[in-house]
Design an enzyme around this catalytic site. Sequence first.
Site, PDB file in Angstrom:
ATOM      1  N   ASN A   1      -5.204  37.863 -95.429  1.00 24.20           N
ATOM      2  CA  ASN A   1      -4.682  36.795 -94.574  1.00 24.20           C
ATOM      3  C   ASN A   1      -3.871  37.321 -93.395  1.00 24.20           C
ATOM      4  O   ASN A   1      -3.967  36.802 -92.269  1.00 24.20           O
ATOM      5  CB  ASN A   1      -3.817  35.827 -95.394  1.00 24.20           C
ATOM      6  CG  ASN A   1      -3.407  34.623 -94.573  1.00 24.20           C
ATOM      7  OD1 ASN A   1      -4.247  33.875 -94.100  1.00 24.20           O
ATOM      8  ND2 ASN A   1      -2.108  34.457 -94.388  1.00 24.20           N
TER       9      ASN A   1
ATOM     10  N   TRP B   1      -7.305  28.628 -87.433  1.00 25.33           N
ATOM     11  CA  TRP B   1      -7.653  28.996 -86.063  1.00 25.33           C
ATOM     12  C   TRP B   1      -6.834  28.220 -85.039  1.00 25.33           C
ATOM     13  O   TRP B   1      -6.383  28.783 -84.038  1.00 25.33           O
ATOM     14  CB  TRP B   1      -9.159  28.814 -85.834  1.00 25.33           C
ATOM     15  CG  TRP B   1      -9.902  30.008 -86.332  1.00 25.33           C
ATOM     16  CD1 TRP B   1     -10.512  30.160 -87.540  1.00 25.33           C
ATOM     17  CD2 TRP B   1     -10.065  31.247 -85.639  1.00 25.33           C
ATOM     18  NE1 TRP B   1     -11.052  31.416 -87.648  1.00 25.33           N
ATOM     19  CE2 TRP B   1     -10.803  32.108 -86.494  1.00 25.33           C
ATOM     20  CE3 TRP B   1      -9.685  31.724 -84.389  1.00 25.33           C
ATOM     21  CZ2 TRP B   1     -11.144  33.410 -86.129  1.00 25.33           C
ATOM     22  CZ3 TRP B   1     -10.025  33.019 -84.014  1.00 25.33           C
ATOM     23  CH2 TRP B   1     -10.743  33.846 -84.884  1.00 25.33           C
TER      24      TRP B   1
ATOM     25  N   TRP C   1       0.083  25.067 -98.407  1.00 24.26           N
ATOM     26  CA  TRP C   1      -0.566  25.136 -97.096  1.00 24.26           C
ATOM     27  C   TRP C   1      -2.011  24.650 -97.188  1.00 24.26           C
ATOM     28  O   TRP C   1      -2.536  24.013 -96.261  1.00 24.26           O
ATOM     29  CB  TRP C   1      -0.538  26.561 -96.553  1.00 24.26           C
ATOM     30  CG  TRP C   1       0.686  26.880 -95.751  1.00 24.26           C
ATOM     31  CD1 TRP C   1       1.789  27.568 -96.172  1.00 24.26           C
ATOM     32  CD2 TRP C   1       0.936  26.528 -94.378  1.00 24.26           C
ATOM     33  NE1 TRP C   1       2.699  27.662 -95.154  1.00 24.26           N
ATOM     34  CE2 TRP C   1       2.206  27.043 -94.037  1.00 24.26           C
ATOM     35  CE3 TRP C   1       0.204  25.832 -93.417  1.00 24.26           C
ATOM     36  CZ2 TRP C   1       2.765  26.882 -92.776  1.00 24.26           C
ATOM     37  CZ3 TRP C   1       0.752  25.666 -92.152  1.00 24.26           C
ATOM     38  CH2 TRP C   1       2.022  26.188 -91.840  1.00 24.26           C
TER      39      TRP C   1
ATOM     40  N   TRP D   1     -11.042  29.386 -79.586  1.00 27.55           N
ATOM     41  CA  TRP D   1     -10.924  29.594 -81.031  1.00 27.55           C
ATOM     42  C   TRP D   1     -12.183  29.193 -81.795  1.00 27.55           C
ATOM     43  O   TRP D   1     -12.424  29.689 -82.906  1.00 27.55           O
ATOM     44  CB  TRP D   1      -9.706  28.867 -81.584  1.00 27.55           C
ATOM     45  CG  TRP D   1      -9.649  27.378 -81.300  1.00 27.55           C
ATOM     46  CD1 TRP D   1      -9.019  26.765 -80.257  1.00 27.55           C
ATOM     47  CD2 TRP D   1     -10.241  26.329 -82.080  1.00 27.55           C
ATOM     48  NE1 TRP D   1      -9.179  25.401 -80.329  1.00 27.55           N
ATOM     49  CE2 TRP D   1      -9.922  25.104 -81.441  1.00 27.55           C
ATOM     50  CE3 TRP D   1     -10.993  26.304 -83.249  1.00 27.55           C
ATOM     51  CZ2 TRP D   1     -10.343  23.866 -81.926  1.00 27.55           C
ATOM     52  CZ3 TRP D   1     -11.418  25.072 -83.744  1.00 27.55           C
ATOM     53  CH2 TRP D   1     -11.089  23.871 -83.084  1.00 27.55           C
TER      54      TRP D   1
ATOM     55  N   GLU E   1       1.945  28.788-100.678  1.00 27.65           N
ATOM     56  CA  GLU E   1       0.669  29.043-100.024  1.00 27.65           C
ATOM     57  C   GLU E   1      -0.391  28.040-100.475  1.00 27.65           C
ATOM     58  O   GLU E   1      -1.231  27.608 -99.677  1.00 27.65           O
ATOM     59  CB  GLU E   1       0.195  30.470-100.303  1.00 27.65           C
ATOM     60  CG  GLU E   1       1.051  31.538 -99.646  1.00 27.65           C
ATOM     61  CD  GLU E   1       1.126  31.363 -98.138  1.00 27.65           C
ATOM     62  OE1 GLU E   1       0.052  31.250 -97.500  1.00 27.65           O
ATOM     63  OE2 GLU E   1       2.239  31.322 -97.588  1.00 27.65           O
TER      64      GLU E   1
ATOM     65  N   TRP F   1      -9.852  29.105 -70.889  1.00 32.23           N
ATOM     66  CA  TRP F   1     -10.524  30.103 -71.715  1.00 32.23           C
ATOM     67  C   TRP F   1     -11.558  30.855 -70.877  1.00 32.23           C
ATOM     68  O   TRP F   1     -12.140  30.307 -69.943  1.00 32.23           O
ATOM     69  CB  TRP F   1     -11.234  29.442 -72.904  1.00 32.23           C
ATOM     70  CG  TRP F   1     -10.348  28.656 -73.806  1.00 32.23           C
ATOM     71  CD1 TRP F   1     -10.249  27.295 -73.869  1.00 32.23           C
ATOM     72  CD2 TRP F   1      -9.428  29.162 -74.775  1.00 32.23           C
ATOM     73  NE1 TRP F   1      -9.342  26.920 -74.827  1.00 32.23           N
ATOM     74  CE2 TRP F   1      -8.810  28.045 -75.396  1.00 32.23           C
ATOM     75  CE3 TRP F   1      -9.067  30.442 -75.179  1.00 32.23           C
ATOM     76  CZ2 TRP F   1      -7.861  28.181 -76.403  1.00 32.23           C
ATOM     77  CZ3 TRP F   1      -8.115  30.582 -76.193  1.00 32.23           C
ATOM     78  CH2 TRP F   1      -7.524  29.463 -76.788  1.00 32.23           C
TER      79      TRP F   1
END
Length: 473
Positions: free
Chosen positions: A344, A385, A280, A362, A277, A308
Site C-alpha cells: 500500500n 486514486w 477505510w 488518475w 484500515e 492534465w
Amino acid sequence: MTTAILWFRRDLRLDDNPALQAALRAHERLLPVYIHAPDEAAPWQPGAASRWWLHHSLTALQAQLRARGVELQLARGDSLAVLRDLLRTSGAEAVYWNRQYEPAAIARDTRIKQALREDGCAAHSFNASLFVEPWDIRTGQGGPYRVFTPYWRNARAQLQPRPGAAAPARITPCSVNARHAVADLALLPRIAWDAGLRESWRPGAAGAAEALEDFCAGALRGYREQRDWPAQAGTSRLSPHLHFGEISPAQILWKLEETGRDAGAAWREAAEPFLRELGWRDFSHHLLYHFPHTPLQNLNPQFDAFPWREPDAQQLQAWQRGRTGIPIVDAGLRELWHTGWMHNRVRMLVASFLCKNLRLHWLHGARWFWDTLVDADLANNTQGWQWTAGSGADAAPYFRIFNPVTQGERFDPDGAYVRRWLPELAGQGFKSIHSPWREPALLARSGYPQPLVDLAASREEALAAYQAMRSMG
C-alpha cells in the site's frame, strides 16, 4: 419440501454467510448458483487478475459445497433470465443473495428484486461484506461523510464483535442438471502469465482463514510500525479475500476480539490500526454509494479544469511495466505485474508519480490497477486514486507530492525491496539504490533506464498546474 435459490456473487464462503443462513432457516432444499455476467458490471468488468482469482475461488467454493452434498450451479448470461429459468426448473419459491454496492450492481439488483417479486417469487438480500451499510451512517446534518476520521469515529462505535454462523455440515440439494464447469467460464488467461500469482496466493475461504491466522500470530503485533515497510511481511494481505467475500470484516473483527482476550492489552492496542484500515474499506464503499459518478469523474469538480497532460503511449507503457527509472516506483509496478498485488505504501508512491510527476489523469492508473490487481475493488480503487490525485474525499492536498527517493530511503533503507524486484540493480554497488542516476557509469552497466522525468522539475510543473487550476475557479 420448499426450495430456495442461493445466488452467489462476491460472497464466496459458507461461514458467516447471511444469505445462506436465511435460506436454510426458511427452506429445506437449496440450489446454489453462480452466474457469470461480466457485462452487467460495465464499464468496470472484472480485469484479468480478478478473473484469475475468481476461477480459483469458485473452484474452492465448489469443493466446499460438494463436501456438504450439494452442487454449485454455474451459469452464463443475463442474471434475471438465468434466475427465472432456474426458478421454473427447480420449483424454488425464493432467491437469496448478499449485496454488492457498485452503482451498476445496485441498479441490476434493484431491477431483479422488483421483477422477481412481480413474478410472485420472494427475493431477499443481506449485508455480508461491510461493517456498516453505506446508507446507515450519516453526519450530524444528515448527509454523507467526506472525511474519514469522523466517519470512523461514528462507525467504530457501532461495531459489535460477534461469532458468525458456521457453515452447515450438510445441505439438502435440489437436483437440477449442471450447466457449466468452472473451466467453461473461460476465466483463466489463454497465455500462461499467471505463474507469479500461483506462487503468491491461495484463493478460497481456507486460504483467507489461513492468512488471517498467520497475521494474528505474527505481523499484527508490529503492524503500526511495519505496515509501511514494503520489504517486510508486515501486512495481512487479506484484501483479495475480502473483495471476493471469502472472509468478512465481521469474521476478522471476531478473530481480533478472540485473540485479544488472551494476548493482552498491548496486542489489542496494536490491532486497532489494522481495524482502522478495514474502516477505510467501509468508508470507500460509503463514498461510492453516495457519489456513484466518482469511478469516472472527479469528486471535487474543481479538478475538471486541471491541465492534465495528454498521455504519451511509450511513457505510459514504461510506467505500467516498471521502466520509469525511479527504483521504488518500478519495484512496485513489477511486484504488481508478477504477483497481482502491490504494497500500500508503494501504491501511493506509484500513483503520485503518475498523477504529479508525469501529470497524467488518475484514470490511466485506475484502469491499469483494475486489470492487474487481484484485489481490484471499485470502491477502494476509486478512493485511492482520487485521494492521491487530490480530487477525492479527504484527499491528500495536490501539493503533497511524494518524493520517491526520500520515501525509498525512509521505508526501504537497505534497498531490499528494490533489489528484490529490480535484479539489474541488485549487484551494481550503488551508493544509493534509490537514485542510481547519480552514478552514470554504474547505471549504464546495469541496463536500467534513466528517469522519465526530472523529479524536482516535474514537481514544480505540477505545482504550477495546480495554481493555474485554482486561479480559474
